[in-house]
Design a protein around this motif. Structure first.
Motif, short mmCIF file in Angstrom:
data_model
loop_
_atom_site.label_atom_id
_atom_site.label_comp_id
_atom_site.label_asym_id
_atom_site.label_seq_id
_atom_site.Cartn_x
_atom_site.Cartn_y
_atom_site.Cartn_z
N ALA A 189 17.88 1.80 7.53
CA ALA A 189 18.20 0.82 6.49
C ALA A 189 19.22 -0.19 6.97
O ALA A 189 19.11 -1.39 6.69
N GLU A 190 20.20 0.29 7.75
CA GLU A 190 21.21 -0.64 8.27
C GLU A 190 20.59 -1.59 9.29
O GLU A 190 20.92 -2.78 9.34
N LYS A 191 19.70 -1.07 10.14
CA LYS A 191 19.02 -1.94 11.11
C LYS A 191 18.19 -3.01 10.39
O LYS A 191 18.18 -4.17 10.78
N LEU A 192 17.49 -2.58 9.35
CA LEU A 192 16.68 -3.54 8.60
C LEU A 192 17.55 -4.57 7.90
O LEU A 192 17.23 -5.76 7.88
N GLY A 193 18.72 -4.16 7.40
CA GLY A 193 19.63 -5.10 6.77
C GLY A 193 20.19 -6.10 7.73
O GLY A 193 20.42 -7.25 7.38
N LYS A 194 20.41 -5.66 8.99
CA LYS A 194 20.91 -6.61 9.99
C LYS A 194 19.83 -7.61 10.37
O LYS A 194 20.09 -8.76 10.64
N LYS A 195 18.60 -7.14 10.44
CA LYS A 195 17.53 -8.04 10.84
C LYS A 195 17.26 -9.07 9.75
O LYS A 195 16.92 -10.21 10.04
N LEU B 274 7.40 -11.50 9.38
CA LEU B 274 6.20 -10.68 9.28
C LEU B 274 5.49 -10.57 10.64
O LEU B 274 4.94 -9.52 10.98
N TYR B 275 5.52 -11.67 11.40
CA TYR B 275 4.86 -11.68 12.72
C TYR B 275 5.50 -10.67 13.67
O TYR B 275 4.80 -10.00 14.44
N GLU B 276 6.82 -10.58 13.62
CA GLU B 276 7.52 -9.63 14.48
C GLU B 276 7.17 -8.19 14.14
O GLU B 276 7.31 -7.30 14.98
N ARG B 277 6.74 -7.95 12.93
CA ARG B 277 6.33 -6.61 12.52
C ARG B 277 4.84 -6.39 12.69
O ARG B 277 4.26 -5.46 12.12
N GLN B 278 4.22 -7.28 13.45
CA GLN B 278 2.82 -7.16 13.86
C GLN B 278 1.86 -7.13 12.68
O GLN B 278 0.86 -6.42 12.68
N ILE B 279 2.19 -7.91 11.66
CA ILE B 279 1.26 -8.10 10.54
C ILE B 279 0.34 -9.26 10.92
O ILE B 279 0.80 -10.37 11.21
N SER B 280 -0.94 -9.04 10.92
CA SER B 280 -1.85 -9.96 11.59
C SER B 280 -2.26 -11.16 10.75
O SER B 280 -2.35 -12.27 11.24
N PHE B 281 -2.50 -11.01 9.47
CA PHE B 281 -3.12 -12.09 8.70
C PHE B 281 -2.11 -12.96 7.95
O PHE B 281 -2.18 -14.19 8.00
N PHE B 282 -1.19 -12.35 7.25
CA PHE B 282 -0.32 -13.08 6.33
C PHE B 282 0.61 -14.09 7.03
O PHE B 282 0.87 -15.17 6.48
N PRO B 283 1.13 -13.81 8.23
CA PRO B 283 1.93 -14.85 8.90
C PRO B 283 1.16 -16.14 9.14
O PRO B 283 1.67 -17.24 8.88
N ARG B 284 -0.08 -16.03 9.60
CA ARG B 284 -0.88 -17.24 9.83
C ARG B 284 -1.24 -17.92 8.51
O ARG B 284 -1.34 -19.15 8.46
N LEU B 285 -1.44 -17.14 7.46
CA LEU B 285 -1.73 -17.73 6.16
C LEU B 285 -0.53 -18.52 5.65
O LEU B 285 -0.68 -19.66 5.16
N ILE B 286 0.66 -17.96 5.79
CA ILE B 286 1.87 -18.68 5.37
C ILE B 286 2.05 -19.94 6.20
O ILE B 286 2.41 -21.00 5.68
#
Length: 288
Positions: free
Chosen positions: A4-10, A55-67
């Motif tokens: 949770a702390e790592k995610l908060g820093k990111k 989202l791209y850094e988390r390897q989500i394939s579709f939604f980053p390109r849609l945004i």
């Protein structure tokens, strides 16, 4: 440190706040926060890109390109979700800006409309440029390929950069060439229009040389025409004087001939003709 702390820093809102604040520092047309919040497409494109990049850094394939596609439709700015953009970046106007997948933009950089940070082919891996901190990319400039642009570099409008550029330098021309600054004081970030124009100076120098050559040619032509005119006048005068000269020569010839005759007559002595006196026959009386 847990997840949770790592995610908060990111997930940091500092870049978003920096993108908003830098507009008031660099754009004199920004009057109030509502205007900036709702009427600056460069800000909207950056904020949407930061979501797509997360989202791209988390390897989500579709939604980053849609945004990214939605941001392109709304703002006219195309930023691939994979591009890394530092905080405090300002895209002024932004229409026609294209930023490739592996491009990296340093903090507090300034990008004008029509800029392309693109690749040069179909190579894989790092194929887009890397911009240092506080760079200024003029309107319509093209930076192509996996090249590095140093910190505080200024790229002139409509320049095409294909090679690495060291820090604290200026690039102008097609292809871009490094130019050392001649100004005593540093340029204000928005005064990229004051960048030196080598091609313009070269053209002006050539025009001045052509103008000087034309003046010299014109002067020589006038001198030649004047000399030719004088020769024609002299030739005409000589033709007009020729009959008179012939008469003078004829008179001189006659005078000379008469002088020669007179001199000959004076020097010639006729021979004296001595006639024998007639013989006198003395009549002697004959003796008877």
């Amino acid at each position: 440190m847990d997840k949770a702390e790592k995610l908060g820093k990111k997930i940091s809102f500092e870049p978003i706040w920096s993108d908003f604040r830098i507009i008031f520092e660099r754009d004199p047309a920004a009057h109030n926060w509502l205007e900036v919040l709702f009427c600056y497409p460069g800000l909207h494109a950056l904020w949407l890109h930061r979501i797509a990049h997360w989202l791209y850094e988390r390897q989500i394939s579709f939604f980053p390109r849609l945004i990214s596609h939605i941001a392109r439709f709304l703002t006219g700015i195309e930023i691939h979700p994979g591009a890394k953009i530092g905080k405090g970046v300002f895209i002024d106007h932004g229409m026609g800006v294209v930023i490739g997948e592996t491009a990296i933009i340093g903090e507090y950089s300034l990008i004008y409309q029509g800029v392309t940070l693109g690749g040069t082919g179909k190579e894989s891996g790092k194929r887009h440029p890397t911009l240092g901190k506080q760079t200024i990319i003029g309107a319509g400039a093209k930076i192509l390929g996996n090249i590095h642009i140093g910190d505080r570099v200024r790229v002139g409008a409509s320049s095409v950069v294909l090679r690495d550029v060291p820090s604290d330098s200026t690039v102008v021309g097609v292809p871009g060439r490094n130019i050392s600054r001649t100004q005593n004081s540093p340029l204000y970030p928005l005064e990229h229009g004051k960048l030196p124009d080598l091609e313009g100076k070269a053209i002006i120098s050539l025009l001045e040389r052509v103008e000087r050559a034309e003046k010299q040619l014109q002067s020589l032509t006038l001198q030649f025409q004047e000399q030719e005119f004088k020769e024609q006048i002299q030739q005409k005068e000589s033709q007009e004087r020729e009959p008179q000269a012939k008469e003078v020569r004829a008179k001189e010839f006659k005078n000379e001939d008469s002088r020669i005759k007179i001199s000959r007559a004076r020097t010639h002595k006729p021979e004296l003709v001595t006639k024998e006196p007639p013989k006198c026959h003395i009549m002697t009386a004959q003796k008877p």
